[in-house]
Design a protein around this motif. Structure first.
Motif, PDB file in Angstrom:
ATOM      1  N   VAL A  86       0.968  -1.228  -0.010  1.00 51.12           N
ATOM      2  CA  VAL A  86      -0.030   0.064  -0.216  1.00 51.12           C
ATOM      3  C   VAL A  86       0.925   1.232   0.091  1.00 51.12           C
ATOM      4  O   VAL A  86       1.955   1.218   0.563  1.00 51.12           O
ATOM      5  CB  VAL A  86      -0.949  -0.082   1.265  1.00 51.12           C
ATOM      6  CG1 VAL A  86      -1.883   1.333   1.210  1.00 51.12           C
ATOM      7  CG2 VAL A  86      -1.790  -1.318   1.421  1.00 51.12           C
ATOM      8  N   ARG A  87       0.437   2.370  -0.751  1.00 51.00           N
ATOM      9  CA  ARG A  87       1.189   3.607  -0.624  1.00 51.00           C
ATOM     10  C   ARG A  87       0.611   4.521   0.358  1.00 51.00           C
ATOM     11  O   ARG A  87      -0.347   4.124   0.868  1.00 51.00           O
ATOM     12  CB  ARG A  87       0.845   4.267  -2.152  1.00 51.00           C
ATOM     13  CG  ARG A  87       1.534   3.432  -3.255  1.00 51.00           C
ATOM     14  CD  ARG A  87       1.296   4.074  -4.467  1.00 51.00           C
ATOM     15  NE  ARG A  87      -0.425   4.014  -4.757  1.00 51.00           N
ATOM     16  CZ  ARG A  87      -0.930   4.881  -5.725  1.00 51.00           C
ATOM     17  NH1 ARG A  87      -0.171   5.632  -6.543  1.00 51.00           N
ATOM     18  NH2 ARG A  87      -2.105   4.351  -5.995  1.00 51.00           N
ATOM     19  N   PHE A  88       1.489   5.506   0.810  1.00 49.75           N
ATOM     20  CA  PHE A  88       1.205   6.213   1.888  1.00 49.75           C
ATOM     21  C   PHE A  88       1.033   7.818   1.546  1.00 49.75           C
ATOM     22  O   PHE A  88       1.500   8.130   0.361  1.00 49.75           O
ATOM     23  CB  PHE A  88       2.377   6.318   2.850  1.00 49.75           C
ATOM     24  CG  PHE A  88       2.386   4.939   3.741  1.00 49.75           C
ATOM     25  CD1 PHE A  88       1.761   4.619   5.014  1.00 49.75           C
ATOM     26  CD2 PHE A  88       3.319   3.722   3.140  1.00 49.75           C
ATOM     27  CE1 PHE A  88       1.743   3.397   5.562  1.00 49.75           C
ATOM     28  CE2 PHE A  88       3.023   2.723   3.707  1.00 49.75           C
ATOM     29  CZ  PHE A  88       2.474   2.222   4.883  1.00 49.75           C
ATOM     30  N   LEU A  96       7.916   8.453   1.791  1.00 54.85           N
ATOM     31  CA  LEU A  96       7.410   7.255   2.202  1.00 54.85           C
ATOM     32  C   LEU A  96       7.410   6.178   0.828  1.00 54.85           C
ATOM     33  O   LEU A  96       6.591   6.324   0.154  1.00 54.85           O
ATOM     34  CB  LEU A  96       6.264   7.119   3.133  1.00 54.85           C
ATOM     35  CG  LEU A  96       6.352   8.065   4.426  1.00 54.85           C
ATOM     36  CD1 LEU A  96       4.883   8.094   4.960  1.00 54.85           C
ATOM     37  CD2 LEU A  96       7.104   7.287   5.389  1.00 54.85           C
ATOM     38  N   PRO A  97       7.996   4.882   0.963  1.00 48.56           N
ATOM     39  CA  PRO A  97       7.868   4.266  -0.079  1.00 48.56           C
ATOM     40  C   PRO A  97       6.567   3.177   0.303  1.00 48.56           C
ATOM     41  O   PRO A  97       6.275   3.116   1.378  1.00 48.56           O
ATOM     42  CB  PRO A  97       9.015   3.203   0.021  1.00 48.56           C
ATOM     43  CG  PRO A  97       9.466   3.303   1.368  1.00 48.56           C
ATOM     44  CD  PRO A  97       9.158   4.815   1.906  1.00 48.56           C
ATOM     45  N   PRO A  98       6.122   2.569  -0.638  1.00 52.07           N
ATOM     46  CA  PRO A  98       5.018   1.523  -0.577  1.00 52.07           C
ATOM     47  C   PRO A  98       5.615   0.349   0.467  1.00 52.07           C
ATOM     48  O   PRO A  98       6.614   0.141   0.491  1.00 52.07           O
ATOM     49  CB  PRO A  98       4.780   0.944  -2.026  1.00 52.07           C
ATOM     50  CG  PRO A  98       5.245   2.013  -2.652  1.00 52.07           C
ATOM     51  CD  PRO A  98       6.254   2.698  -2.235  1.00 52.07           C
ATOM     52  N   ARG A  99       4.496  -0.089   1.199  1.00 49.71           N
ATOM     53  CA  ARG A  99       4.892  -0.874   2.229  1.00 49.71           C
ATOM     54  C   ARG A  99       4.095  -2.298   2.344  1.00 49.71           C
ATOM     55  O   ARG A  99       2.627  -2.373   1.997  1.00 49.71           O
ATOM     56  CB  ARG A  99       4.851  -0.536   3.767  1.00 49.71           C
ATOM     57  CG  ARG A  99       5.135  -1.342   4.705  1.00 49.71           C
ATOM     58  CD  ARG A  99       4.984  -0.994   6.089  1.00 49.71           C
ATOM     59  NE  ARG A  99       4.939  -2.003   7.298  1.00 49.71           N
ATOM     60  CZ  ARG A  99       4.468  -1.755   8.515  1.00 49.71           C
ATOM     61  NH1 ARG A  99       4.266  -0.534   8.985  1.00 49.71           N
ATOM     62  NH2 ARG A  99       4.399  -2.915   9.326  1.00 49.71           N
ATOM     63  N   THR A 120       0.020  -4.477  -5.711  1.00 44.78           N
ATOM     64  CA  THR A 120      -0.062  -3.187  -4.947  1.00 44.78           C
ATOM     65  C   THR A 120      -1.481  -2.677  -5.066  1.00 44.78           C
ATOM     66  O   THR A 120      -1.907  -2.534  -6.269  1.00 44.78           O
ATOM     67  CB  THR A 120       1.004  -2.140  -5.801  1.00 44.78           C
ATOM     68  OG1 THR A 120       2.420  -2.644  -5.446  1.00 44.78           O
ATOM     69  CG2 THR A 120       1.101  -0.611  -4.766  1.00 44.78           C
ATOM     70  N   LEU A 121      -1.904  -2.184  -4.030  1.00 42.97           N
ATOM     71  CA  LEU A 121      -3.437  -1.700  -3.986  1.00 42.97           C
ATOM     72  C   LEU A 121      -3.559  -0.229  -4.620  1.00 42.97           C
ATOM     73  O   LEU A 121      -2.332   0.467  -4.442  1.00 42.97           O
ATOM     74  CB  LEU A 121      -4.112  -1.749  -2.610  1.00 42.97           C
ATOM     75  CG  LEU A 121      -4.092  -3.329  -2.005  1.00 42.97           C
ATOM     76  CD1 LEU A 121      -4.653  -3.349  -0.726  1.00 42.97           C
ATOM     77  CD2 LEU A 121      -4.725  -4.096  -3.110  1.00 42.97           C
TER      78      LEU A 121
END
Length: 255
Positions: free
Chosen positions: A109-111, A125-128, A156-157
């Motif tokens: 998920v991206r932030f 912030l990278p996707p986690r 990835t959502l």
């Protein structure tokens, strides 16, 4: 899909944040929290939610805490959250539409980073990977941070999590200093050939804070977010200055 998921959260003195995180998890039948012996109002808040099970464990590393938490979960799927993460309605709907029986074992998920509650346009912030099948996952430490390693296919959502940390500056400085001690150790002990370009620049100490300021304000467009963008840029510059100081200190003590 939501009924197949157990949220996992780590806490330590998170009373400025934890309510906002939990209010987005009303759909969860059970929430597992691993608390590192909080001394503020965190436990009182946690126990006000009937679906929460709290386990206390002395903190040794983020990966160790997370792996301990995985052992307390029986559902197939885990939603791993920090105590300052706020799920958007769009993300909850997107997760609910997923199929529990799937060849995909994890979702990233991206932030959007929030400054005093306002989401910024773009952040560092990278996707986690936050949603994954429990039996396929294990956590490992990575410098001051931690990563979950999940076997199999990932995706990835499209929706976001809001990273909305409202702890006071004194607590932020305390945490950043702890992180940078660990990060300096990682940078100094890792052969330069194995470091990313960004980490090689950080190890030089002088240029990283200036580059981060330019990157946050210009490349990431923080200047368009007004004073919220400047605040975020100053935070990241200060973090890089702390890292530079810790690198100098570690090198001097080593010699």
């Amino acid at each position: 899909m939501l009924e197949e998921i157990t949220p996992l959260i780590l806490t330590y003195n998170e009373d400025p944040n934890i309510n906002r995180t939990l209010q987005c998890l009303a759909w969860a039948k059970k929430i597992i929290v691993i608390d590192s012996y909080s001394t503020d109002e965190t436990l009182k808040i946690l126990y006000s939610y009937p679906q929460i099970e709290v386990f206390q464990k002395k903190f040794d590393s983020f990966a160790s805490q997370c792996n301990y938490g995985l052992g307390k979960i029986s559902s197939e799927w885990v939603l791993s959250l920090d105590s300052d993460y706020v799920l958007t309605d769009e993300l909850i709907h997107e997760i609910n539409a997923l199929q529990a029986e799937t060849d995909t074992n994890s979702y990233s998920v991206r932030f959007k980073y929030c400054v005093f509650g306002k989401p910024l346009r773009r952040t560092l912030l990278p996707p986690r990977t936050v949603l994954y099948k429990r039996e396929k996952a294990i956590y490992k430490d990575d410098g001051h941070a931690h990563r979950v390693w999940v076997k199999g296919n990932s995706a990835t959502l499209t929706a976001y999590i809001h990273h909305d940390d409202r702890k006071p500056l004194s607590r932020w400085l305390w945490a950043q200093d702890r992180y940078m001690v660990i990060e300096a150790k990682k940078l100094l002990e890792t052969p330069e050939s194995e470091l990313s370009l960004g980490d090689r620049i950080r190890r030089q100490k002088i240029f990283a804070p200036l580059i981060i300021l330019f990157y946050c304000l210009i490349i990431k467009g923080g200047i368009l977010d007004g004073w919220h963008g400047w605040y975020y840029a100053f935070q990241r510059v200060l973090a890089e200055i702390l890292l530079s100081i810790r690198l100098i200190e570690a090198e001097k003590f080593k010699t």
